[in-house]
Design a protein around this motif. Structure first.
Motif, PDB file in Angstrom:
ATOM      1  N   GLY A   1       0.818  -1.211   0.000  1.00  0.00           N
ATOM      2  CA  GLY A   1       0.000   0.000   0.000  1.00  0.00           C
ATOM      3  C   GLY A   1       0.846   1.253   0.000  1.00  0.00           C
ATOM      4  O   GLY A   1       0.599   2.193  -0.767  1.00  0.00           O
ATOM      5  N   LEU A   2       1.897   1.268   0.824  1.00  0.00           N
ATOM      6  CA  LEU A   2       2.762   2.457   0.916  1.00  0.00           C
ATOM      7  C   LEU A   2       3.548   2.657  -0.380  1.00  0.00           C
ATOM      8  O   LEU A   2       3.681   3.786  -0.874  1.00  0.00           O
ATOM      9  N   LEU A   3       4.025   1.549  -0.958  1.00  0.00           N
ATOM     10  CA  LEU A   3       4.783   1.637  -2.215  1.00  0.00           C
ATOM     11  C   LEU A   3       3.893   2.180  -3.339  1.00  0.00           C
ATOM     12  O   LEU A   3       4.306   3.068  -4.100  1.00  0.00           O
ATOM     13  N   LEU A   4       2.661   1.656  -3.437  1.00  0.00           N
ATOM     14  CA  LEU A   4       1.765   2.112  -4.504  1.00  0.00           C
ATOM     15  C   LEU A   4       1.402   3.587  -4.332  1.00  0.00           C
ATOM     16  O   LEU A   4       1.319   4.330  -5.312  1.00  0.00           O
ATOM     17  N   SER A   5       1.186   4.013  -3.072  1.00  0.00           N
ATOM     18  CA  SER A   5       0.905   5.428  -2.819  1.00  0.00           C
ATOM     19  C   SER A   5       2.085   6.292  -3.255  1.00  0.00           C
ATOM     20  O   SER A   5       1.898   7.381  -3.814  1.00  0.00           O
ATOM     21  N   ALA A   6       3.295   5.801  -3.002  1.00  0.00           N
ATOM     22  CA  ALA A   6       4.496   6.544  -3.403  1.00  0.00           C
ATOM     23  C   ALA A   6       4.552   6.666  -4.929  1.00  0.00           C
ATOM     24  O   ALA A   6       4.857   7.744  -5.465  1.00  0.00           O
ATOM     25  N   VAL A   7       4.222   5.576  -5.629  1.00  0.00           N
ATOM     26  CA  VAL A   7       4.259   5.593  -7.102  1.00  0.00           C
ATOM     27  C   VAL A   7       3.230   6.601  -7.627  1.00  0.00           C
ATOM     28  O   VAL A   7       3.520   7.394  -8.542  1.00  0.00           O
ATOM     29  N   VAL A   8       2.023   6.590  -7.051  1.00  0.00           N
ATOM     30  CA  VAL A   8       0.976   7.536  -7.455  1.00  0.00           C
ATOM     31  C   VAL A   8       1.485   8.970  -7.282  1.00  0.00           C
ATOM     32  O   VAL A   8       1.322   9.818  -8.159  1.00  0.00           O
ATOM     33  N   ASN A   9       2.117   9.240  -6.138  1.00  0.00           N
ATOM     34  CA  ASN A   9       2.633  10.580  -5.866  1.00  0.00           C
ATOM     35  C   ASN A   9       3.715  10.991  -6.869  1.00  0.00           C
ATOM     36  O   ASN A   9       3.756  12.135  -7.312  1.00  0.00           O
ATOM     37  N   LEU A  10       4.584  10.027  -7.220  1.00  0.00           N
ATOM     38  CA  LEU A  10       5.630  10.332  -8.202  1.00  0.00           C
ATOM     39  C   LEU A  10       5.001  10.719  -9.540  1.00  0.00           C
ATOM     40  O   LEU A  10       5.421  11.683 -10.185  1.00  0.00           O
ATOM     41  N   PHE A  11       3.955   9.987  -9.947  1.00  0.00           N
ATOM     42  CA  PHE A  11       3.297  10.279 -11.225  1.00  0.00           C
ATOM     43  C   PHE A  11       2.626  11.653 -11.203  1.00  0.00           C
ATOM     44  O   PHE A  11       2.645  12.362 -12.198  1.00  0.00           O
TER      45      PHE A  11
ATOM     46  N   LEU B   1      -5.491   9.675 -10.434  1.00  0.00           N
ATOM     47  CA  LEU B   1      -4.400   9.160  -9.592  1.00  0.00           C
ATOM     48  C   LEU B   1      -4.731   9.334  -8.107  1.00  0.00           C
ATOM     49  O   LEU B   1      -4.446   8.458  -7.289  1.00  0.00           O
ATOM     50  N   TRP B   2      -5.392  10.463  -7.774  1.00  0.00           N
ATOM     51  CA  TRP B   2      -5.709  10.696  -6.365  1.00  0.00           C
ATOM     52  C   TRP B   2      -6.788   9.726  -5.884  1.00  0.00           C
ATOM     53  O   TRP B   2      -6.817   9.350  -4.711  1.00  0.00           O
ATOM     54  N   LEU B   3      -7.654   9.292  -6.794  1.00  0.00           N
ATOM     55  CA  LEU B   3      -8.652   8.286  -6.413  1.00  0.00           C
ATOM     56  C   LEU B   3      -7.963   6.942  -6.154  1.00  0.00           C
ATOM     57  O   LEU B   3      -8.299   6.224  -5.217  1.00  0.00           O
ATOM     58  N   ILE B   4      -6.988   6.598  -7.019  1.00  0.00           N
ATOM     59  CA  ILE B   4      -6.229   5.350  -6.807  1.00  0.00           C
ATOM     60  C   ILE B   4      -5.528   5.434  -5.441  1.00  0.00           C
ATOM     61  O   ILE B   4      -5.484   4.468  -4.688  1.00  0.00           O
ATOM     62  N   ASN B   5      -5.023   6.635  -5.138  1.00  0.00           N
ATOM     63  CA  ASN B   5      -4.346   6.809  -3.844  1.00  0.00           C
ATOM     64  C   ASN B   5      -5.315   6.567  -2.673  1.00  0.00           C
ATOM     65  O   ASN B   5      -4.904   6.100  -1.620  1.00  0.00           O
ATOM     66  N   GLY B   6      -6.590   6.896  -2.893  1.00  0.00           N
ATOM     67  CA  GLY B   6      -7.598   6.630  -1.858  1.00  0.00           C
ATOM     68  C   GLY B   6      -7.638   5.140  -1.522  1.00  0.00           C
ATOM     69  O   GLY B   6      -7.704   4.754  -0.347  1.00  0.00           O
ATOM     70  N   TYR B   7      -7.547   4.300  -2.571  1.00  0.00           N
ATOM     71  CA  TYR B   7      -7.579   2.852  -2.314  1.00  0.00           C
ATOM     72  C   TYR B   7      -6.282   2.391  -1.635  1.00  0.00           C
ATOM     73  O   TYR B   7      -6.313   1.669  -0.637  1.00  0.00           O
ATOM     74  N   THR B   8      -5.151   2.814  -2.157  1.00  0.00           N
ATOM     75  CA  THR B   8      -3.874   2.326  -1.605  1.00  0.00           C
ATOM     76  C   THR B   8      -3.672   2.806  -0.161  1.00  0.00           C
ATOM     77  O   THR B   8      -3.078   2.108   0.653  1.00  0.00           O
ATOM     78  N   GLN B   9      -4.215   4.000   0.163  1.00  0.00           N
ATOM     79  CA  GLN B   9      -4.112   4.490   1.539  1.00  0.00           C
ATOM     80  C   GLN B   9      -4.917   3.622   2.502  1.00  0.00           C
ATOM     81  O   GLN B   9      -4.571   3.484   3.667  1.00  0.00           O
ATOM     82  N   GLY B  10      -5.999   3.038   1.990  1.00  0.00           N
ATOM     83  CA  GLY B  10      -6.823   2.152   2.826  1.00  0.00           C
ATOM     84  C   GLY B  10      -6.134   0.837   3.149  1.00  0.00           C
ATOM     85  O   GLY B  10      -6.679   0.007   3.898  1.00  0.00           O
ATOM     86  N   MET B  11      -4.927   0.634   2.588  1.00  0.00           N
ATOM     87  CA  MET B  11      -4.171  -0.584   2.901  1.00  0.00           C
ATOM     88  C   MET B  11      -3.235  -0.348   4.089  1.00  0.00           C
ATOM     89  O   MET B  11      -2.412  -1.204   4.403  1.00  0.00           O
ATOM     90  N   GLY B  12      -3.351   0.822   4.739  1.00  0.00           N
ATOM     91  CA  GLY B  12      -2.451   1.130   5.850  1.00  0.00           C
ATOM     92  C   GLY B  12      -3.006   0.773   7.220  1.00  0.00           C
ATOM     93  O   GLY B  12      -2.357   0.066   7.995  1.00  0.00           O
ATOM     94  N   TYR B  13      -4.210   1.247   7.499  1.00  0.00           N
ATOM     95  CA  TYR B  13      -4.741   1.068   8.860  1.00  0.00           C
ATOM     96  C   TYR B  13      -5.073  -0.397   9.214  1.00  0.00           C
ATOM     97  O   TYR B  13      -4.675  -0.861  10.302  1.00  0.00           O
ATOM     98  N   PRO B  14      -5.782  -1.138   8.321  1.00  0.00           N
ATOM     99  CA  PRO B  14      -6.164  -2.509   8.735  1.00  0.00           C
ATOM    100  C   PRO B  14      -4.991  -3.416   9.126  1.00  0.00           C
ATOM    101  O   PRO B  14      -5.046  -4.068  10.174  1.00  0.00           O
ATOM    102  N   PRO B  15      -3.886  -3.452   8.321  1.00  0.00           N
ATOM    103  CA  PRO B  15      -2.782  -4.304   8.777  1.00  0.00           C
ATOM    104  C   PRO B  15      -2.148  -3.819  10.085  1.00  0.00           C
ATOM    105  O   PRO B  15      -1.693  -4.638  10.887  1.00  0.00           O
ATOM    106  N   CYS B  16      -2.155  -2.486  10.305  1.00  0.00           N
ATOM    107  CA  CYS B  16      -1.599  -1.963  11.570  1.00  0.00           C
ATOM    108  C   CYS B  16      -2.403  -2.521  12.751  1.00  0.00           C
ATOM    109  O   CYS B  16      -1.832  -3.022  13.723  1.00  0.00           O
ATOM    110  N   GLY B  17      -3.743  -2.392  12.642  1.00  0.00           N
ATOM    111  CA  GLY B  17      -4.607  -2.872  13.732  1.00  0.00           C
ATOM    112  C   GLY B  17      -4.430  -4.360  13.962  1.00  0.00           C
ATOM    113  O   GLY B  17      -4.304  -4.827  15.109  1.00  0.00           O
ATOM    114  N   ALA B  18      -4.376  -5.115  12.858  1.00  0.00           N
ATOM    115  CA  ALA B  18      -4.249  -6.577  12.979  1.00  0.00           C
ATOM    116  C   ALA B  18      -2.883  -6.958  13.562  1.00  0.00           C
ATOM    117  O   ALA B  18      -2.780  -7.876  14.392  1.00  0.00           O
ATOM    118  N   LEU B  19      -1.834  -6.249  13.145  1.00  0.00           N
ATOM    119  CA  LEU B  19      -0.492  -6.570  13.661  1.00  0.00           C
ATOM    120  C   LEU B  19      -0.367  -6.248  15.150  1.00  0.00           C
ATOM    121  O   LEU B  19       0.238  -7.011  15.908  1.00  0.00           O
TER     122      LEU B  19
END
Lengths: 49, 399
Positions: B91-101, B132-150
């Protein structure tokens, strides 16, 4: 928006925070069910070649 | 003697891995904010340099928020079933790629007709950045759930609330630091024309962060040969710790998710309230710098400092105070603290709204206090939901 949110959450002011008690009751039933399932699978004949 | 020595070694190894996981999750999640909240800081520059209207920027943010919510819902379910480490790093890598674009978009003018004769964005570029910002909306949603589960897998139950509130400060740290980096450093010193660097630098940091999460995290204690945290928790000493099979966990999840989540009216009330909490919180974060620069006349450097202060001072103090007050005054009923926080934030916002335009200092105090109050429900609404639905099935709520 803040007012609407405040009114919504105010409706549960008196709600108890007892989800774990309710869940434990369901889990007790699940344990019984799981034990029955385990016992059932142990009773099944094992195929030997 | 040997068994005592072994137990001591296991404990030491566990403490090391527990803190390693917590620190990596804090840095990782703060970096998620670097490639998410940079957009809000850079909005005044996008408006003046590229001519993208506030209405369009607002539309991007709104749609981004909706997709972010959907993503958290989907990934909330997935986080219990796939590798949390890989999910968060990806999720973080994809968000970074979106930002670079997004940063590179003016350079693509040769390939697509992105800039008009005055150097302003064409509709093609607006659609490109918006998508691209909409795609970032999805990739950002990959941050909180794994944090909570971990955290639920790595931290002892008796320490979970405290350590979760420590982790929660990563929201404020990330949002505050990115406001300083982009607003106070890049845009103030190099001008609005340097807006692309507000995407490049956070993206580069996020790429390093993604690698750090991928190589540094482990999915659960068993993957490094450690027992579950319940077995090492001194507060559970003497109590029988159940070791559950995967089949039992799956069966329990399927039986609990209906009555404890979907048919639980309190969970729906909290989920609905969370929408309004996020509206207020994101209003400060997303529109704070734009509003302070354009309507209150503050320079971008100062406006960013106000947003950073509201996050770091207001957010962190509000979060920690909310946890303490819940235990001290409300007997663990987090939803009562959430109500007080949301009401306080609403009052502060109302004061900010009706205040004369030139009352800058009081306006700034109102923004910081609104942030202080809004972080109370932000930090505790998940705990309130967990109290109603239990942590076994709490992750889908995060959507």
């Amino acid at each position: 928006m803040g007012c609407i949110g405040s009114v919504i959450i105010a409706t549960m002011w008196k709600a108890p925070a007892n989800g774990y008690e309710k869940a434990n009751r369901i889990l007790d039933e699940v344990r019984v069910e799981y034990a029955a399932l385990q016992a059932g699978s142990k009773d099944k004949p094992v195929a030997h070649e | 003697m040997d068994s005592n020595h072994n137990a001591q070694t296991v404990k030491q190894k566990y403490v090391y891995w527990e803190w390693r996981t917590l620190i990596l999750l804090m840095i990782g999640y703060a970096l998620f904010y670097f490639v998410r909240k940079n957009f809000s800081i850079v909005m005044p520059a996008l408006e003046s340099e590229l001519g993208i209207s506030k209405a369009r920027l607002g539309l991007f943010l709104t749609l981004n928020g909706i997709i972010y919510g959907v993503s958290r819902f989907i990934n909330g379910f997935l986080a219990d079933r796939v590798s949390r480490r890989k999910m968060m790093a990806t999720g973080l890598l994809l968000s970074a790629v979106v930002n670079l674009f997004i940063g590179l978009s003016p350079e693509m003018n040769g390939l697509f007709h992105f800039l008009d004769s005055e150097g302003k964005a064409t509709m093609a570029m607006v659609v490109f950045i918006g998508s691209l910002w909409l795609i970032n909306g999805y990739t950002q949603g990959m941050g909180y759930p794994p944090c909570g589960a971990l955290m639920a897998r790595w931290i002892k139950p008796s320490e979970l609330a405290l350590k979760q509130s420590i982790w929660n400060s990563s929201h404020s740290i990330g949002a505050g630091l990115v406001a300083i980096l982009c607003g106070t450093v890049i845009l103030k010193f190099f001008g609005y024309s340097s807006w692309q660097w507000c995407f490049y630098i956070p993206a580069i940091l996020a790429i390093f962060g993604s690698a750090m999460l991928f190589f540094g995290l482990r999915d659960d204690p068993a993957s490094v040969g450690l027992p579950d945290p319940e077995q090492l928790d001194d507060h559970l000493a003497g109590k029988e710790v159940e070791t559950e099979t995967k089949e039992f966990k799956d069966l329990a999840y399927n039986r609990l998710v209906g009555p404890m989540v979907f048919q639980n009216r309190y969970v729906w009330i909290l989920a609905l309230t969370n929408v309004f909490v996020y509206v207020i919180r994101f209003t400060i974060l997303d529109w704070g710098s734009t509003f302070l620069t354009q309507y209150k006349g503050l320079p971008i450097g100062k406006a960013s400092i106000v947003v950073a202060l509201s996050e770091i001072a207001g957010g962190i103090i509000g979060t920690l105070l909310a946890g303490w007050a819940t235990d001290k005054f409300f007997k663990g009923k987090s939803h009562q603290t959430c109500f007080i926080g949301l009401l306080g934030a609403t009052i502060m916002f109302a004061l900010f709204w009706i205040m004369p335009k030139d009352w800058n200092l009081l306006g700034v105090i109102c923004i910081i206090m609104a942030s202080f109050f809004v972080y109370m429900p932000q930090a505790l609404i998940g705990v309130a939901a967990s109290n109603q639905s239990t942590k076994r099935v709490g992750m889908p709520f995060s959507g």
